[in-house]
Scaffold this motif. Structure first.
Motif, PDB file in Angstrom:
ATOM      1  N   GLU A 141       0.838  -1.195   0.000  1.00  0.00           N
ATOM      2  CA  GLU A 141       0.000   0.000   0.000  1.00  0.00           C
ATOM      3  C   GLU A 141       0.880   1.254   0.000  1.00  0.00           C
ATOM      4  O   GLU A 141       1.959   1.260   0.586  1.00  0.00           O
ATOM      5  CB  GLU A 141      -0.875  -0.021   1.256  1.00  0.00           C
ATOM      6  CG  GLU A 141      -1.908   1.057   1.301  1.00  0.00           C
ATOM      7  CD  GLU A 141      -2.922   0.784   2.391  1.00  0.00           C
ATOM      8  OE1 GLU A 141      -4.065   0.435   2.043  1.00  0.00           O
ATOM      9  OE2 GLU A 141      -2.558   0.899   3.575  1.00  0.00           O
ATOM     10  N   LEU A 142       0.413   2.316  -0.666  1.00  0.00           N
ATOM     11  CA  LEU A 142       1.179   3.559  -0.743  1.00  0.00           C
ATOM     12  C   LEU A 142       1.446   4.095   0.657  1.00  0.00           C
ATOM     13  O   LEU A 142       0.504   4.392   1.395  1.00  0.00           O
ATOM     14  CB  LEU A 142       0.418   4.613  -1.549  1.00  0.00           C
ATOM     15  CG  LEU A 142       0.320   4.376  -3.040  1.00  0.00           C
ATOM     16  CD1 LEU A 142      -0.628   5.408  -3.676  1.00  0.00           C
ATOM     17  CD2 LEU A 142       1.679   4.450  -3.689  1.00  0.00           C
ATOM     18  N   PRO A 143       2.720   4.242   1.020  1.00  0.00           N
ATOM     19  CA  PRO A 143       3.012   4.742   2.366  1.00  0.00           C
ATOM     20  C   PRO A 143       2.823   6.253   2.454  1.00  0.00           C
ATOM     21  O   PRO A 143       2.935   6.971   1.462  1.00  0.00           O
ATOM     22  CB  PRO A 143       4.478   4.373   2.565  1.00  0.00           C
ATOM     23  CG  PRO A 143       5.048   4.381   1.182  1.00  0.00           C
ATOM     24  CD  PRO A 143       3.933   3.908   0.279  1.00  0.00           C
ATOM     25  N   MET A 144       2.585   6.715   3.665  1.00  0.00           N
ATOM     26  CA  MET A 144       2.513   8.148   3.916  1.00  0.00           C
ATOM     27  C   MET A 144       3.910   8.731   3.714  1.00  0.00           C
ATOM     28  O   MET A 144       4.894   8.042   3.969  1.00  0.00           O
ATOM     29  CB  MET A 144       2.054   8.382   5.357  1.00  0.00           C
ATOM     30  CG  MET A 144       1.971   9.844   5.718  1.00  0.00           C
ATOM     31  SD  MET A 144       1.691  10.080   7.474  1.00  0.00           S
ATOM     32  CE  MET A 144       3.203   9.441   8.152  1.00  0.00           C
ATOM     33  N   PRO A 145       4.027   9.983   3.274  1.00  0.00           N
ATOM     34  CA  PRO A 145       5.360  10.599   3.188  1.00  0.00           C
ATOM     35  C   PRO A 145       6.097  10.454   4.510  1.00  0.00           C
ATOM     36  O   PRO A 145       5.511  10.575   5.584  1.00  0.00           O
ATOM     37  CB  PRO A 145       5.049  12.064   2.862  1.00  0.00           C
ATOM     38  CG  PRO A 145       3.733  12.005   2.147  1.00  0.00           C
ATOM     39  CD  PRO A 145       2.975  10.873   2.809  1.00  0.00           C
ATOM     40  N   GLU A 146       7.405  10.191   4.427  1.00  0.00           N
ATOM     41  CA  GLU A 146       8.197   9.865   5.621  1.00  0.00           C
ATOM     42  C   GLU A 146       8.221  10.972   6.660  1.00  0.00           C
ATOM     43  O   GLU A 146       8.344  10.704   7.844  1.00  0.00           O
ATOM     44  CB  GLU A 146       9.633   9.533   5.209  1.00  0.00           C
ATOM     45  CG  GLU A 146       9.742   8.208   4.497  1.00  0.00           C
ATOM     46  CD  GLU A 146      11.168   7.875   4.116  1.00  0.00           C
ATOM     47  OE1 GLU A 146      12.109   8.458   4.678  1.00  0.00           O
ATOM     48  OE2 GLU A 146      11.324   7.008   3.239  1.00  0.00           O
ATOM     49  N   THR A 147       8.130  12.207   6.233  1.00  0.00           N
ATOM     50  CA  THR A 147       8.219  13.311   7.186  1.00  0.00           C
ATOM     51  C   THR A 147       6.834  13.865   7.488  1.00  0.00           C
ATOM     52  O   THR A 147       6.576  15.044   7.327  1.00  0.00           O
ATOM     53  CB  THR A 147       9.106  14.438   6.623  1.00  0.00           C
ATOM     54  OG1 THR A 147       8.541  14.846   5.369  1.00  0.00           O
ATOM     55  CG2 THR A 147      10.525  13.981   6.441  1.00  0.00           C
TER      56      THR A 147
END
Length: 171
Positions: A141-147
């Motif tokens: 699944e598309l991960p949330m932006p790391e920051t």
């Protein structure tokens, strides 16, 4: 005796440095907040289409397939540009692929993610791309932006059962 004075002087210097901090503490910068962009699976599967050229606004990866250039529009699809005349590139189509982040090609086949699915397109005719295969849940699944951070009301465990993450929107 000389070694004792040197050691004592060094210790005093070290202690004086720790008594006066060189770096002042700074306030923590809050992480940006994101919400997942969700789409019902049935809509995701029906949304793939070849459309007229679209404006570019959130581009990602670029793929060269002479004389064409394929440019990812993050979470939306792929711009197809005829680059036969590099001084005058000509947009020819937009391949709408919700949740698309990455593409690869081998021969005339384009491989693209669509949220959690892996799609295969026949690109023999770049202006009339044809979906030939979909492998459901083939990629993570598309991960949330790391920051970033997700407010409680947007946590993924609260989503409808048939919803698929097709992107992330900064709040």
């Amino acid at each position: 005796m000389h070694k004792l004075y040197t050691c004592l002087l060094g210790s005093i210097l070290l202690l004086s440095l720790t008594a006066c901090p060189l770096v002042q503490p700074v306030d923590r910068v809050p992480l940006p907040k994101y919400k997942p962009l969700l789409m019902p699976r049935i809509q995701l599967e029906q949304a793939v289409a070849v459309l007229p050229p679209q404006n570019m606004h959130n581009t990602g990866k670029i793929y060269l397939r002479d004389p064409y250039i394929l440019i990812n529009e993050r979470y939306e699809g792929v711009h197809i540009i005829n680059n036969q005349d590099p001084a005058n590139p000509r947009p020819v189509a937009f391949l709408r692929i919700p949740g698309n982040v990455d593409v690869a090609m081998k021969g005339n086949m384009l491989y693209a993610d669509s949220g959690p699915d892996l799609l295969t397109f026949d690109m023999s005719n770049m202006q009339a791309a044809r979906l030939v295969n979909r492998v459901k849940d083939a990629v993570p699944e598309l991960p949330m932006p790391e920051t970033g951070d997700v407010p409680a009301e947007y946590q993924l465990q609260n989503r409808p059962a048939d919803a698929v993450v097709i992107g992330w929107q900064k709040l």
